[in-house]
Design a protein around this motif. Structure first.
Motif, short mmCIF file in Angstrom:
data_model
loop_
_atom_site.label_atom_id
_atom_site.label_comp_id
_atom_site.label_asym_id
_atom_site.label_seq_id
_atom_site.Cartn_x
_atom_site.Cartn_y
_atom_site.Cartn_z
N VAL A 279 0.85 -1.19 0.00
CA VAL A 279 0.00 0.00 0.00
C VAL A 279 0.89 1.24 0.00
O VAL A 279 1.77 1.38 0.84
N GLY A 280 0.65 2.12 -0.96
CA GLY A 280 1.38 3.38 -1.01
C GLY A 280 0.52 4.53 -0.54
O GLY A 280 -0.40 4.35 0.26
N GLY A 281 0.81 5.72 -1.03
CA GLY A 281 0.00 6.88 -0.70
C GLY A 281 -1.42 6.72 -1.25
O GLY A 281 -1.60 6.31 -2.40
N ALA B 220 -10.69 15.62 2.19
CA ALA B 220 -11.98 15.82 2.84
C ALA B 220 -13.12 15.38 1.93
O ALA B 220 -14.14 14.87 2.40
N ALA B 221 -12.96 15.58 0.63
CA ALA B 221 -13.99 15.19 -0.32
C ALA B 221 -13.93 13.71 -0.67
O ALA B 221 -14.90 13.15 -1.18
N SER B 222 -12.79 13.08 -0.42
CA SER B 222 -12.61 11.66 -0.75
C SER B 222 -11.81 10.97 0.35
O SER B 222 -10.64 10.63 0.17
N PRO B 223 -12.42 10.76 1.53
CA PRO B 223 -11.71 10.09 2.62
C PRO B 223 -11.45 8.63 2.29
O PRO B 223 -12.09 8.06 1.41
N VAL B 224 -10.49 8.05 3.01
CA VAL B 224 -10.05 6.68 2.72
C VAL B 224 -10.05 5.86 4.00
O VAL B 224 -9.57 6.31 5.04
N LEU B 225 -10.60 4.66 3.90
CA LEU B 225 -10.49 3.66 4.97
C LEU B 225 -9.51 2.60 4.52
O LEU B 225 -9.74 1.90 3.53
N LEU B 226 -8.39 2.48 5.23
CA LEU B 226 -7.43 1.40 4.99
C LEU B 226 -7.74 0.30 5.98
O LEU B 226 -7.56 0.45 7.18
N SER C 241 2.40 -0.89 8.99
CA SER C 241 1.83 -0.48 7.71
C SER C 241 2.84 0.31 6.89
O SER C 241 3.62 1.11 7.43
N SER C 242 2.82 0.09 5.57
CA SER C 242 3.70 0.83 4.67
C SER C 242 3.04 2.09 4.14
O SER C 242 3.69 2.89 3.46
N ALA C 243 1.78 2.30 4.43
CA ALA C 243 1.06 3.47 3.94
C ALA C 243 1.25 4.65 4.88
O ALA C 243 1.07 4.52 6.09
N PRO C 244 1.64 5.81 4.37
CA PRO C 244 1.76 6.99 5.24
C PRO C 244 0.39 7.41 5.76
O PRO C 244 -0.59 7.40 5.03
#
Length: 267
Positions: free
Chosen positions: A147-149, A154-160, A171-174
């Motif tokens: 997993v990278g960046g 705010a308009a497109s939040p992300v759930l990892l 985790s390798s994702a910042p």
């Protein structure tokens, strides 16, 4: 129903002419009966405008209800909502089964979030990624530590959502604002427990009596929680935070059940 024209379509008289001319009456054409309701203008009463002076703005308050991801219902059958995405990175964990993790992933997509599943079990998550989103890819499945960046905004939040065993690797994702990391662990490993106490939220499903004792020490649970955790139904989870805890019934909907099946604790 009478055939007389309604008041909205009453005849109107032309401007008065000199008495030497006959009075002319103009009748508005009546629409077809099927269009009468559609054509009636839906306007409310004309009210005076409300004007607020600049020095009164500080007294203006707009009440806003809770927003976030619906995680279920509480013990009073009220909707339990968790503010999962914030202008900072959020860390969460679920000690339980993949069913509840998948349910949370679905409900996160319903709020407009993108979901990235980091897993060593693609066969478990692949069907969900294919069937969620109504033809749009809202859930992506990637291998562990690939997993990278993620470009959360705010308009497109992300759930990892990390599914990598009881002691997952770092985790390798910042971690960035508007990104939430949810780590799924199948059971409470004493060697991993220390990493859970710093998280924002931890949800605990049914665990063994030994795990319940460990959870009590980690999250400051009471004797009643220690007795309850080994007997929880698959739909129940104890959500803990730094300032409290709450039992939540996941309450899957009919559509969620048709996609995920019946609630279960074991994968």
């Amino acid at each position: 129903m009478s055939n007389s024209a309604p008041s909205g379509y009453a005849p109107r008289r032309a401007a008065q002419q000199p008495s030497t001319q006959a009075t002319q009456v103009i009748v508005a054409a009546r629409p077809e009966r099927g269009n009468e309701l559609r054509l009636i203008p839906a306007r409310g009463p004309r009210l005076e405008k409300h004007i607020l002076e600049p020095d009164a703005f500080d007294a203006l308050a707009l009440p806003v209800g809770d927003d976030g991801v619906v995680i279920g219902t509480d013990q009073s059958s009220r909707t339990a909502v968790l503010g999962m995405f914030k202008p900072r990175a959020v860390d969460m964990a679920l000690i339980g089964g993949a069913y509840l993790a998948q349910l949370l992933a679905l409900r996160a997509t319903a709020t407009g979030a993108r979901v990235v599943v980091e897993t060593a079990r693609p066969q478990l998550w692949g069907p969900l990624a294919q069937n969620a989103g109504g033809g749009q890819q809202v859930i992506a499945v990637v291998p562990v530590r690939r997993v990278g960046g993620l470009g959360a905004t705010a308009a497109s939040p992300v759930l990892l959502l990390r599914d990598a065993g009881a002691r997952p690797p770092r985790s390798s994702a910042p971690k960035t604002p508007w990104m939430t990391t949810l780590t799924l662990v199948p059971f409470l490993d004493p060697k991993y427990g220390g990493q859970l106490i710093t998280l924002d939220h931890v949800a605990i499903q049914q665990v063994s009596p030994q795990e319940a004792e460990l959870a009590a020490r980690l999250f400051r649970l009471g004797p009643q929680d220690v007795s309850a955790l080994p007997t929880l139904l698959p739909e129940l989870a104890l959500w803990t935070a730094r300032r409290g805890r709450q039992y939540v019934f996941s309450a899957p909907t009919r559509d969620e059940t048709s996609l995920l099946g019946a609630p279960r604790r074991m994968d």
